[in-house]
Design an enzyme around this catalytic site. Sequence first.
Site, mmCIF file in Angstrom:
data_model
loop_
_atom_site.group_PDB
_atom_site.id
_atom_site.type_symbol
_atom_site.label_atom_id
_atom_site.label_comp_id
_atom_site.label_asym_id
_atom_site.label_seq_id
_atom_site.Cartn_x
_atom_site.Cartn_y
_atom_site.Cartn_z
ATOM 1 C CD GLU A 249 -3.091 -0.818 0.136
ATOM 2 O OE1 GLU A 249 -3.066 0.247 -0.511
ATOM 3 O OE2 GLU A 249 -3.964 -1.683 -0.039
ATOM 4 C CG ASP A 382 -5.808 -7.228 -7.796
ATOM 5 O OD1 ASP A 382 -4.737 -7.441 -7.226
ATOM 6 O OD2 ASP A 382 -6.697 -6.501 -7.305
ATOM 7 C CD GLU A 516 -10.925 -1.738 -8.337
ATOM 8 O OE1 GLU A 516 -9.927 -1.515 -7.615
ATOM 9 O OE2 GLU A 516 -12.111 -1.508 -7.969
#
Length: 619
Positions: A249, A382, A516
Amino acid sequence: MPVATLLPFTATPSRKSSSPTSFRLTEKFILLLVFSAFITLCFGAIFFLPDSSKLLSGVFFHSSAVETNTRKGTDSDSNIAVGTDEKILAKIRKDHEKALVEAKDTLQKRPDEIKQDIQNEKDKVLKEGLGKGGKDDDNLPVIEYVRPPGATGHEPSNPETKERREKIKEMMKFAWDSYKRYAWGSNELRPVSMQGHSSNLFGDIKGATIVDALDTLYVMQMYEDFEMATEWVEKNLDFNVNAEVSVFEVNIRFVGGLLSAYYLSGKEVFRKKAIQLGEKLLPAFKTPTGIPWALLNLKSGIGRNWPWASGGSSILAEYGTLHLEFMHLSKLSGNPAFAEKVMNIRKVLNRLDKPQGLYPNYLNPNSGQWGQHHVSVGGLGDSFYEYLLKAWLMSDKTDEEGKKLYYDALQAIETSLMRKSSGGLTYIAEWKGGLLEHKMGHLTCFAGGMIALGADGAPEDKTGHQMEQAAEIARTCHESYARTTLKLGPEGFRFDGGVEAIATRQNEKYFILRPEVIETYMYMWRFTHDPKYREWGWEAVQALEKHCRVEGGYSGVRDVYSSSPNHDDVQQSFYLAETLKYLFLLFSDDDHLPFEHWVFNTEAHPLPIHHHSKKAILI
């Protein structure tokens, strides 16, 4: 030094010395000594000072090539002299016109752009003075900054598109102003309770929303806010904290945000801060395999993995989503260690057998072996696939290994995970120990954009096929929005038990302002210009305004199937970094952050492509 300073009595003679003949013998003697000293000084400079001949010729005999030619003529060459004089006048007129054009261009620039141009010239002079391999005060290589094309774009010519684009900019302004008012300096905003919010992902690092929003502010030409954010970064962004952070992150939001802000604006503070943070993250790679830990204490350098992650494994989407940023860090810092760390990850993966060509989500950093055989193109997996493709694109398509790894993985995904429902909706299932789970996450919806982005380079003339796949995934994800009460997509949706593209479990019904689906709309618009993608994006804008906008900003909702939304009271930093940026670009012209010059990291921070034929800092 002026001669008058050396010889004051010659500049202001006394009344007793009105003529040379009136000098007494002692005065003549002193005068002779002074002139002798002056002549000696001049000739000494010629013979003993370094490059003195060049110095004198430059100071006393400076002239253009044209002017030198005129001095070689004689009185008998009057015709030549006249022609040469005309050339001189023509040159003067040309130089004058050029100066006027440059002045006009300068006056049309904003003050901050003029300041940046001046700083660039200073940096260029400094670089030339230091020579090749020069370093600045922070021991960083001196780099000539070159802004890649398309950092800002033109307004759309279509009135409706322009109006919608302005609406999205107003949404960004409201989200940013709310953060400034209620949570300035905190990581995120609680828009319902109107106070700051911080998750444990960032440890004690502050300002996630500020760093995440920097490039969006610049792209939307909100320059005053950008300067305010820049000042905060310079004065307050501190990585010397005794706290544990998520390497993933912090990399995608902070390192990515700082790198993007540097490439867009050229401000050195962003380069320096990005490199400082990158160096703080390097101890995460101190494992037997070089596969990094998920969590790292920035002060002690001690790392560990999430306790829930399959026996202390590292996660594919986390250790696989460092490549773009770390390659840029090596280029901007001159330190090859960043690139070496991420290239080693590929070496480890290349040595492993892949079940059915798939990459499990868990890898033990000590043994170098797969953990639980769980495969997902959504959460946990992903962005690993995204970064394989974008590493190839960012290298100006020279990273052949990255290209092969991506297209091989995509083929395995198509064969083992991609399915079509009885109602004709294409989806990407998850794979657990050889069994398919027929669900698809909101996070997985990025895959439509990824497949479209890579379709042009697909092997064996599969470009058309992959564009069809991308369009089908975009349609499925749109259906997941359309089939809810709020017209906002759930966190996950299923294709079993007689339902399609609907969340059946309560813990999958929430919406946290994720980007997304909008991301895929943006890519599909760029590649097809099919107006339905802009219409779908506008539907999302209307739903966000109706159900997520509250008095103090934008909030996620806990159940998209409920007619009365229950807000979760968090304005995620990625809402400003990704969702609003992708919406803005969806309604912008294609020359705004064009794909031939930029790739986006997984937090939507644009990073430049390294065009090898051009001399620039881009990689």
